[in-house]
Design an enzyme around this catalytic site. Structure first.
Site, PDB file in Angstrom:
ATOM      1  N   ILE A 256      26.716 -25.567  40.893  1.00  0.00           N
ATOM      2  CA  ILE A 256      25.292 -25.643  40.559  1.00  0.00           C
ATOM      3  C   ILE A 256      24.510 -24.764  41.516  1.00  0.00           C
ATOM      4  CG2 ILE A 256      25.012 -27.712  41.971  1.00  0.00           C
ATOM      5  CD1 ILE A 256      22.785 -28.600  40.072  1.00  0.00           C
ATOM      6  N   LEU A 257      23.521 -24.075  40.986  1.00  0.00           N
ATOM      7  CA  LEU A 257      22.689 -23.205  41.815  1.00  0.00           C
ATOM      8  C   LEU A 257      21.315 -23.044  41.182  1.00  0.00           C
ATOM      9  CD1 LEU A 257      22.323 -21.129  44.171  1.00  0.00           C
ATOM     10  CD2 LEU A 257      23.104 -19.375  42.550  1.00  0.00           C
ATOM     11  N   VAL A 258      20.301 -23.284  41.958  1.00  0.00           N
ATOM     12  CA  VAL A 258      18.944 -22.876  41.606  1.00  0.00           C
ATOM     13  C   VAL A 258      18.671 -21.619  42.407  1.00  0.00           C
ATOM     14  CG1 VAL A 258      16.495 -23.475  41.677  1.00  0.00           C
ATOM     15  CG2 VAL A 258      18.183 -25.229  41.120  1.00  0.00           C
TER      16      VAL A 258
ATOM     17  N   GLU B 125      32.393 -31.731  40.988  1.00  0.00           N
ATOM     18  CA  GLU B 125      33.696 -31.352  41.527  1.00  0.00           C
ATOM     19  C   GLU B 125      33.699 -31.510  43.044  1.00  0.00           C
ATOM     20  OE1 GLU B 125      35.569 -27.051  41.963  1.00  0.00           O
ATOM     21  OE2 GLU B 125      35.709 -27.746  39.881  1.00  0.00           O
TER      22      GLU B 125
ATOM     23  N   LYS C  73      11.669 -27.111  44.121  1.00  0.00           N
ATOM     24  CA  LYS C  73      10.785 -27.500  43.024  1.00  0.00           C
ATOM     25  C   LYS C  73      11.395 -28.623  42.186  1.00  0.00           C
ATOM     26  CE  LYS C  73       8.921 -22.788  42.661  1.00  0.00           C
ATOM     27  NZ  LYS C  73       7.613 -23.097  43.258  1.00  0.00           N
TER      28      LYS C  73
END
Length: 353
Positions: free
Chosen positions: A162-164, A198, A171
């Site tokens: 996962i990456l923003v 994971e 935010k």
């Protein structure tokens, strides 16, 4: 999930790309990615990346020419699965959009240290978070981040990476993606509804998920109809509702449940629930009256009491919004994905496309 705290990231000398340009934003990279050396040298200062398909170029003119012709400039690839408040999530099958998955993985590696880049993206699904400004007459969209998921996970993982993206962090968007991952895994056929990311988690992953789980558990406990809830840490504890003796001045109710039952309601693993309850600091030993009559120490562990008032106090002191950031009405109709048919989700609102 990565953060925008650059103090702990790699030194410039260890990165093959120093900066990236994504759309009209230029920002620093954090780690090295394995871009082909014949296309991206080891000493690239700025890499130009298409904000719609993540195709990359070292030459600004080549990049500009591509963006005018990018096949995804008007709509993201894949299938829209969620849409609410300008934010949408699109499911992209790595088998159908192989080059997109590879380019996205290469770009993400610039900001994720503990994950490897696999060019065999066929076995993965990518869920991209898209924002479309309703006040933009051109309806131009922006990809803010993503999470990936194995189509078949023997460990019941509902998320692989996962990456923003750095310009859009801080935010609460990571929580939105995490919530979507749990919701989607809960609708899969033949699913136990129990899963998680994971493992092992990175340091920042543990911190991000720790907070997400705290809010998820707090939200679930507060929304229970009873005023006092007892969460047992034993698999043998059975669900049981009771009340004070007849004729008492004030009727007090409590509910006995197992951690496994909380897991079924939240989709969380047992160990994650136990760790989260302790980190919330809202548990206390149960009184003998709240244990099952006739139970022996050998057959049943003493449950713990989680008082709703303490959970509410924690939420208030932590400035937590108890409304789920993922709206059920934002999910769209059934969609086919990697041969798996999910149960029907709630219909989108009237404003959904």
């Amino acid at each position: 999930m990565a953060t925008d705290d650059t103090s702990s990231h790699a030194k410039p000398s260890t990165r093959n790309v120093q900066h990236v340009v994504l759309g009209n934003l230029r920002f620093q990279t954090w780690y090295q990615s394995i871009y082909p050396e014949d296309l991206v040298s080891k000493e690239t200062d700025t890499l130009y990346v298409c904000r719609w398909c993540f195709r990359y170029a070292c030459d600004v003119n080549t990049h500009a020419t591509h963006t005018k012709l990018c096949p995804h400039r008007t709509t993201p690839p894949g299938t829209k699965v969620y849409d609410n408040g300008g934010y949408s999530v699109w499911e992209v099958d790595g088998a159908d959009h192989k080059l997109f998955g590879q380019n996205l993985s290469l770009f993400a590696k610039l900001f994720v240290d503990h994950k490897s880049v696999f060019f065999d993206v066929v076995s993965f699904l990518y869920y991209i978070l898209v924002f479309t400004d309703p006040n933009d007459p051109d309806k131009s969209y922006h990809i803010l981040g993503f999470f990936s998921k194995e189509k078949l996970s023997w460990d019941a993982n509902n998320l692989a990476c996962i990456l923003v993206f750095p310009p859009y962090q801080r935010k609460q968007l990571g929580k939105l993606l995490m919530g979507v991952s749990y919701k989607l895994s809960g609708w899969e056929q033949d699913s136990s509804r129990i899963g998680g990311p994971e493992r092992p988690l990175s340091e920042m992953g543990r911190k991000s998920y720790g907070r997400f789980w705290e809010e998820r558990i707090a939200r679930y406990l507060v929304l229970l109809s009873s005023n006092t809830t007892t969460a047992g840490e034993s698999e043998d504890t059975k669900t049981q509702k009771s009340s004070s003796a007849k004729g008492s001045r004030k009727k007090i109710t409590h509910e006995l449940m197992t951690v496994q039952e909380i897991g079924l309601a939240t989709g969380m693993l047992t160990e994650d629930i136990i760790t989260t309850l302790r980190s919330l600091g809202v548990v206390e030993p149960a009184s003998p009256s709240k244990t099952r009559e006739g139970a022996s120490a050998e057959s049943e562990a003493v449950p713990l009491v989680v008082r709703r008032s303490k959970v509410l106090d924690w939420a208030k002191s932590s400035n937590v919004n108890l409304r789920d950031p993922v709206r059920d009405e934002g999910f769209l109709l059934n969609h086919l994905s990697a041969g798996v048919v999910r149960e029907t989700a709630s219909l989108g609102s009237d404003d959904d496309e």
